[in-house]
Design a protein around this motif. Structure first.
Motif, PDB file in Angstrom:
ATOM      1  N   VAL A 165     -14.352   6.871 109.215  1.00 18.53           N
ATOM      2  CA  VAL A 165     -14.690   7.255 110.595  1.00 18.53           C
ATOM      3  C   VAL A 165     -16.199   7.347 110.781  1.00 18.53           C
ATOM      4  O   VAL A 165     -16.742   6.957 111.821  1.00 18.53           O
ATOM      5  CB  VAL A 165     -14.021   8.597 110.959  1.00 18.53           C
ATOM      6  CG1 VAL A 165     -14.585   9.162 112.252  1.00 18.53           C
ATOM      7  CG2 VAL A 165     -12.513   8.418 111.080  1.00 18.53           C
ATOM      8  N   ALA A 166     -16.891   7.837 109.770  1.00 18.47           N
ATOM      9  CA  ALA A 166     -18.337   8.056 109.870  1.00 18.47           C
ATOM     10  C   ALA A 166     -19.152   6.778 109.717  1.00 18.47           C
ATOM     11  O   ALA A 166     -20.367   6.782 109.995  1.00 18.47           O
ATOM     12  CB  ALA A 166     -18.775   9.067 108.807  1.00 18.47           C
ATOM     13  N   ALA A 167     -18.525   5.687 109.309  1.00 17.20           N
ATOM     14  CA  ALA A 167     -19.273   4.464 109.011  1.00 17.20           C
ATOM     15  C   ALA A 167     -19.672   3.713 110.273  1.00 17.20           C
ATOM     16  O   ALA A 167     -18.918   3.657 111.250  1.00 17.20           O
ATOM     17  CB  ALA A 167     -18.430   3.555 108.121  1.00 17.20           C
ATOM     18  N   ASP A 168     -20.873   3.121 110.249  1.00 19.68           N
ATOM     19  CA  ASP A 168     -21.282   2.216 111.324  1.00 19.68           C
ATOM     20  C   ASP A 168     -20.461   0.932 111.274  1.00 19.68           C
ATOM     21  O   ASP A 168     -20.064   0.390 112.303  1.00 19.68           O
ATOM     22  CB  ASP A 168     -22.774   1.864 111.190  1.00 19.68           C
ATOM     23  CG  ASP A 168     -23.688   3.006 111.593  1.00 19.68           C
ATOM     24  OD1 ASP A 168     -23.182   4.000 112.164  1.00 19.68           O
ATOM     25  OD2 ASP A 168     -24.906   2.915 111.340  1.00 19.68           O
ATOM     26  N   LEU A 169     -20.230   0.446 110.065  1.00 19.91           N
ATOM     27  CA  LEU A 169     -19.495  -0.801 109.871  1.00 19.91           C
ATOM     28  C   LEU A 169     -18.657  -0.679 108.604  1.00 19.91           C
ATOM     29  O   LEU A 169     -19.132  -0.178 107.591  1.00 19.91           O
ATOM     30  CB  LEU A 169     -20.471  -1.976 109.744  1.00 19.91           C
ATOM     31  CG  LEU A 169     -19.890  -3.389 109.653  1.00 19.91           C
ATOM     32  CD1 LEU A 169     -19.127  -3.745 110.925  1.00 19.91           C
ATOM     33  CD2 LEU A 169     -21.019  -4.402 109.416  1.00 19.91           C
ATOM     34  N   ILE A 170     -17.403  -1.117 108.682  1.00 23.66           N
ATOM     35  CA  ILE A 170     -16.495  -1.046 107.536  1.00 23.66           C
ATOM     36  C   ILE A 170     -16.349  -2.443 106.929  1.00 23.66           C
ATOM     37  O   ILE A 170     -16.015  -3.401 107.637  1.00 23.66           O
ATOM     38  CB  ILE A 170     -15.109  -0.520 107.952  1.00 23.66           C
ATOM     39  CG1 ILE A 170     -15.213   0.886 108.535  1.00 23.66           C
ATOM     40  CG2 ILE A 170     -14.146  -0.533 106.761  1.00 23.66           C
ATOM     41  CD1 ILE A 170     -13.919   1.397 109.145  1.00 23.66           C
ATOM     42  N   TYR A 171     -16.634  -2.547 105.648  1.00 21.80           N
ATOM     43  CA  TYR A 171     -16.406  -3.788 104.911  1.00 21.80           C
ATOM     44  C   TYR A 171     -15.063  -3.674 104.187  1.00 21.80           C
ATOM     45  O   TYR A 171     -14.846  -2.730 103.422  1.00 21.80           O
ATOM     46  CB  TYR A 171     -17.522  -4.023 103.895  1.00 21.80           C
ATOM     47  CG  TYR A 171     -18.842  -4.420 104.504  1.00 21.80           C
ATOM     48  CD1 TYR A 171     -19.270  -5.755 104.501  1.00 21.80           C
ATOM     49  CD2 TYR A 171     -19.672  -3.474 105.100  1.00 21.80           C
ATOM     50  CE1 TYR A 171     -20.479  -6.126 105.065  1.00 21.80           C
ATOM     51  CE2 TYR A 171     -20.887  -3.831 105.670  1.00 21.80           C
ATOM     52  CZ  TYR A 171     -21.283  -5.157 105.649  1.00 21.80           C
ATOM     53  OH  TYR A 171     -22.492  -5.526 106.216  1.00 21.80           O
TER      54      TYR A 171
END
Length: 297
Positions: A165-171
């Motif tokens: 949830v806290a990530a700018d972008l999920i890889y």
């Protein structure tokens, strides 16, 4: 040197190595495990390091306790991809005289785990081979999902959702057998408006695809044994760049464990050499649901 002499010398070396490893376990404060749970505690401690073949045995025992409980030493060895003597050596490391005594841990663990009137295999004759295989795969999927239902680590799951949830972008990273899982998770995240990158390695570009990852991003990695894919290398890049890493994998022996901020164990059952993906997909979709729900609060 004759073949018999060489064989005898190798046997002596193996016995010496086994005694040495046994002493090292005692030095670490471990006693002979009396239950399957005690054995798992030792294996998951991270303080016992096995050579290649014994590590292969440890992974198989971790993932397939019912097969170990129900099989002969020859059957278990064949399924694990080792010689029967390797199973004996493994048992001796933990203070057992042989494999049959060691196998008792698994038999005790499995007692009562099959519903009344049913065994681990369907006893009625199937009308044809295709239907038999279908029933086998359904059974493997049910067994995989049953493990999730009976022993889900909700604390680790919630931490995984928090990091995503806290990530700018999920890889989203996974290859070989894990790729169908990561592909579907990436698609579903995109459909729900969550920015993500599926690292698909098309054109051998995986390292380039993670080239811009940063500390404000997160990785959702999926990996299964035998852990011989590119996934650990890609996750290592993310780890060096301080990205958050959450992992779905199938044992404490996964190379992703030491790189992950948190992880979930998902063990898939197999039938006739084909493994289910049911539990991995179920857990993955629950993660997607958790991320979407948190972001819309």
């Amino acid at each position: 040197m004759s073949g018999a002499q060489m064989s005898s010398e190798r046997s002596s070396v193996d016995e010496a190595a086994t005694r040495k490893r046994g002493r090292s376990l005692a030095a670490l404060g471990y006693t002979k495990p009396q239950t399957y749970e005690e054995l798992r505690a030792v294996l998951s401690s991270g303080t016992v390091h096995f050579p290649k073949r014994l590590r292969q045995v440890a992974i198989f025992l971790w993932q397939h306790p019912s097969d170990v409980a129900l099989g002969t030493i020859a059957q278990v060895a064949e399924q694990a991809g080792v010689q029967p003597s390797t199973l004996v050596r493994f048992a001796q490391i933990f203070g057992y005289a042989g494999f049959s005594d060691f196998q008792g841990l698994f038999k005790d663990h499995m007692k009562g785990s099959w519903p009344e009137g049913r065994g681990p295999e369907r006893t009625a004759a199937e009308p044809n081979a295709d239907l038999h295989f279908l029933h086998g795969m359904v059974g493997a999927s049910q067994a995989s999902l049953g493990r999730i239902d009976s022993g889900f680590d909700i604390a680790s799951f919630e931490k995984m959702v928090d990091h995503l949830v806290a990530a700018d972008l999920i890889y989203v990273i996974g290859s070989k057998r894990a790729f169908p899982v990561t592909t579907y998770l990436s698609l579903t995240l995109s459909q729900q408006g969550v920015r993500n990158v599926l690292v698909d390695n098309v054109g051998s570009t995986a390292l380039d695809q993670v080239g811009c990852i940063g500390k404000r991003d997160a990785v959702l990695a999926v990996s299964f044994s035998p852990y011989n894919s590119i996934t650990p290398d890609l996750v290592a890049v993310a780890h060096e760049r301080k990205a958050r890493i959450v992992t779905i994998t199938d044992s404490t022996f996964s190379p992703l464990i030491k790189l992950s901020d948190t992880w979930l164990e998902v063990v898939e059952s197999d039938f006739a050499g084909f493994r289910s993906l049911a539990a991995s997909l179920a857990v993955g979709m629950a993660l997607v649901h958790g991320v979407v729900a948190r972001r819309t609060e």
